[in-house]
Design a protein around this motif. Structure first.
Motif, PDB file in Angstrom:
ATOM      1  N   ASP A 137       0.815  -1.222   0.000  1.00  0.00           N
ATOM      2  CA  ASP A 137       0.000   0.000   0.000  1.00  0.00           C
ATOM      3  C   ASP A 137       0.844   1.265   0.000  1.00  0.00           C
ATOM      4  N   ALA A 138       0.228   2.330  -0.472  1.00  0.00           N
ATOM      5  CA  ALA A 138       0.856   3.649  -0.359  1.00  0.00           C
ATOM      6  C   ALA A 138       1.120   3.912   1.120  1.00  0.00           C
ATOM      7  N   GLY A 139       2.223   4.570   1.419  1.00  0.00           N
ATOM      8  CA  GLY A 139       2.547   4.887   2.800  1.00  0.00           C
ATOM      9  C   GLY A 139       3.446   3.862   3.453  1.00  0.00           C
ATOM     10  N   GLU A 140       3.591   2.679   2.819  1.00  0.00           N
ATOM     11  CA  GLU A 140       4.485   1.672   3.395  1.00  0.00           C
ATOM     12  C   GLU A 140       5.918   1.910   2.949  1.00  0.00           C
ATOM     13  N   VAL A 141       6.849   1.469   3.805  1.00  0.00           N
ATOM     14  CA  VAL A 141       8.269   1.591   3.465  1.00  0.00           C
ATOM     15  C   VAL A 141       8.669   0.405   2.589  1.00  0.00           C
ATOM     16  N   VAL A 142       9.309   0.689   1.473  1.00  0.00           N
ATOM     17  CA  VAL A 142       9.817  -0.401   0.633  1.00  0.00           C
ATOM     18  C   VAL A 142      11.298  -0.194   0.313  1.00  0.00           C
ATOM     19  N   LYS A 149      21.461  -5.864 -10.379  1.00  0.00           N
ATOM     20  CA  LYS A 149      22.271  -5.550  -9.199  1.00  0.00           C
ATOM     21  C   LYS A 149      21.851  -6.451  -8.053  1.00  0.00           C
ATOM     22  N   GLU A 150      22.786  -6.673  -7.148  1.00  0.00           N
ATOM     23  CA  GLU A 150      22.485  -7.534  -6.010  1.00  0.00           C
ATOM     24  C   GLU A 150      21.907  -6.734  -4.846  1.00  0.00           C
ATOM     25  N   HIS A 151      22.425  -5.530  -4.646  1.00  0.00           N
ATOM     26  CA  HIS A 151      22.066  -4.777  -3.448  1.00  0.00           C
ATOM     27  C   HIS A 151      21.084  -3.643  -3.742  1.00  0.00           C
ATOM     28  N   ALA A 152      20.346  -3.297  -2.701  1.00  0.00           N
ATOM     29  CA  ALA A 152      19.351  -2.238  -2.845  1.00  0.00           C
ATOM     30  C   ALA A 152      20.014  -0.892  -3.099  1.00  0.00           C
ATOM     31  N   CYS A 153      19.334  -0.029  -3.845  1.00  0.00           N
ATOM     32  CA  CYS A 153      19.884   1.303  -4.086  1.00  0.00           C
ATOM     33  C   CYS A 153      19.051   2.387  -3.419  1.00  0.00           C
ATOM     34  N   LEU A 154      17.849   2.043  -2.957  1.00  0.00           N
ATOM     35  CA  LEU A 154      16.958   3.078  -2.420  1.00  0.00           C
ATOM     36  C   LEU A 154      16.018   2.471  -1.390  1.00  0.00           C
ATOM     37  N   ILE A 155      15.660   3.276  -0.401  1.00  0.00           N
ATOM     38  CA  ILE A 155      14.585   2.873   0.508  1.00  0.00           C
ATOM     39  C   ILE A 155      13.737   4.112   0.763  1.00  0.00           C
ATOM     40  N   GLY A 156      12.436   3.912   0.802  1.00  0.00           N
ATOM     41  CA  GLY A 156      11.577   5.069   1.018  1.00  0.00           C
ATOM     42  C   GLY A 156      10.124   4.657   1.154  1.00  0.00           C
ATOM     43  N   VAL A 157       9.277   5.662   1.259  1.00  0.00           N
ATOM     44  CA  VAL A 157       7.851   5.428   1.469  1.00  0.00           C
ATOM     45  C   VAL A 157       7.133   5.479   0.121  1.00  0.00           C
ATOM     46  N   LEU A 158       6.295   4.494  -0.133  1.00  0.00           N
ATOM     47  CA  LEU A 158       5.548   4.466  -1.396  1.00  0.00           C
ATOM     48  C   LEU A 158       4.534   5.599  -1.449  1.00  0.00           C
ATOM     49  N   LYS A 159       4.563   6.330  -2.546  1.00  0.00           N
ATOM     50  CA  LYS A 159       3.587   7.391  -2.761  1.00  0.00           C
ATOM     51  C   LYS A 159       2.302   6.803  -3.321  1.00  0.00           C
ATOM     52  N   MET A 160       2.470   5.714  -4.047  1.00  0.00           N
ATOM     53  CA  MET A 160       1.322   5.087  -4.705  1.00  0.00           C
ATOM     54  C   MET A 160       1.399   3.594  -4.407  1.00  0.00           C
TER      55      MET A 160
END
Ligand code: ZN
Lengths: 190, 201
Positions: A137-142, A149-160
């Protein structure tokens, strides 16, 4: 969130009651981290709070950054924590072309996730990004990983929410996240 | 059984290599401006990872998933970034070559001295941190102070100019030729220029 580089502000000790609250909040937000919580936030070690610009609180253990929180928004792990326990988080994937935008601090747009190189829960070939077929859902952290790539490049809150993304295939996915190489990544806490 | 399951089932944390040059996971070095240096570092420090990331198959595979247009853009981007990084590096070494750190011994009164250190900022030294380190190292008071010209310098209590010289050369890699030690003896009273009060008009 951390497009510009910055220096750490005042550092203070987190009282043990507050430390427990942080721990509880982390487990509540990231149930997948619970088996590792004693490694991530050791009970006996002092948690420090560092003030950084734009009303962000950064929790760290000595010179190791662990979690950050903008005002009363969700508490979000530093990407070095994510890199250690990637499976503990809800993950999605962007296509290769979107990486350079993310790493220059741009807003993550939905087409980077719905294109052939992107992955969202419920996709046919979602793999580790399936989240049990459950949309996010929007508002969750992903956590955002990247094609090839093997590793994550970003973490943040879903706008949509991811369901809406798959329908609309356009719009803003994540803004103001924390990405590899940003000011928080480069912050020197020593 | 169930109650003992969680701890032992936990997967061990991943150990991640970070680039010794740009600090990113090496697979992301290509998006920084120091790709060449990063690659050199990785080849020495983690040869296997280097091969996995920089072999020609790996590179072409990475690019094949981009459209031709995007490839061109990515190439241009990388070139621009590399050029920028190179220019910055050139500026940096120029600055290092021409800048000076001045260590000034100032007499406060008979037998009491302070040591003022200016110019460290040209060598990428965080003044606040350095001041703290000086204080610790020489067990004395040390702080960042504003200079009359609007800059900042470090003021250390006591005469530690020789020790500071060694430390600056060793710890901050400032070439010895770029450090100057000077002395500021307390001037005799008569040497001070006479103060003239502004006359009321
Ligand atoms: Zn690198």
């Amino acid at each position: 969130m951390f497009k510009k580089e910055f220096t750490a502000g005042q550092k203070s000790k987190v009282k043990s009651s507050a430390q427990r609250a942080v721990r509880a909040k982390v487990i509540e937000t990231y149930p997948g981290l619970e088996p590792y919580i004693d490694d991530v936030l050791p009970k006996k070690e002092q948690l420090d709070l560092v003030k950084v610009p734009d009303r962000v609180s950064l929790y760290c253990n000595g010179s190791t950054p662990l979690f950050w929180q903008h005002m009363d928004d969700a508490i979000i792990p530093h990407l070095t924590v994510v890199h250690k326990y990637p499976w503990a988080f809800k993950r999605i994937r962007i296509d290769r072309g979107a990486i350079r935008f993310v790493m220059s601090g741009a807003t993550l747009m939905v087409p980077g996730l719905t294109s052939p190189g992107g992955r969202l829960p419920g996709d046919e070939d979602a793999g580790v990004y399936d989240n049990g077929g459950q949309d996010i859902d929007a508002g969750e952290v992903v956590v955002v990983e990247a094609e090839g790539k093997e590793h994550a490049c970003l973490i943040g809150v879903l706008k949509m929410g991811t369901k809406e993304m798959k329908e609309k295939k356009k719009g803003v996915g994540i803004e103001n996240g924390h990405y590899v190489g940003d000011g928080l990544w480069k912050l020197d806490l020593s | 059984m169930a109650d003992t399951a969680t701890a032992s089932d936990a997967r061990p944390p991943k150990s991640v290599v970070y680039c010794g040059v740009c600090s990113l996971p090496p697979e992301y070095c290509e998006f920084g401006g120091t790709t060449k240096k990063c690659a050199e570092w990785l080849e020495k420090a983690h040869p296997a990872l280097y091969t996995a990331l920089y072999s020609s198959e790996a590179l072409s595979q990475n690019l094949s998933s981009l459209s031709v247009d995007a490839q061109k853009r990515a190439e241009k981007d990388a070139q621009k970034k590399a050029a920028k990084a190179e220019a910055a590096e050139a500026r940096e070494s120029e600055k290092r070559a021409t800048s000076k750190v001045i260590i000034k011994r100032v007499e406060r009164n008979k037998r009491k001295h302070i040591t003022e250190i200016s110019g460290l900022e040209h060598f990428n030294v965080d003044l606040k941190k350095a001041a703290k380190e000086f204080g610790k190292k020489f067990a004395t008071g040390s702080s960042v102070t504003k200079t009359a010209s609007g800059g900042e310098e470090i003021t250390v209590q006591g005469d530690v100019s020789d020790e500071v010289l060694d430390w600056v050369v060793e710890k901050y890699n400032v070439p010895e030729d770029n450090v100057e030690q000077i002395e500021d003896k307390k001037k005799e009273k008569k040497a001070a220029p006479p103060m003239v009060a502004p006359q009321p008009t």
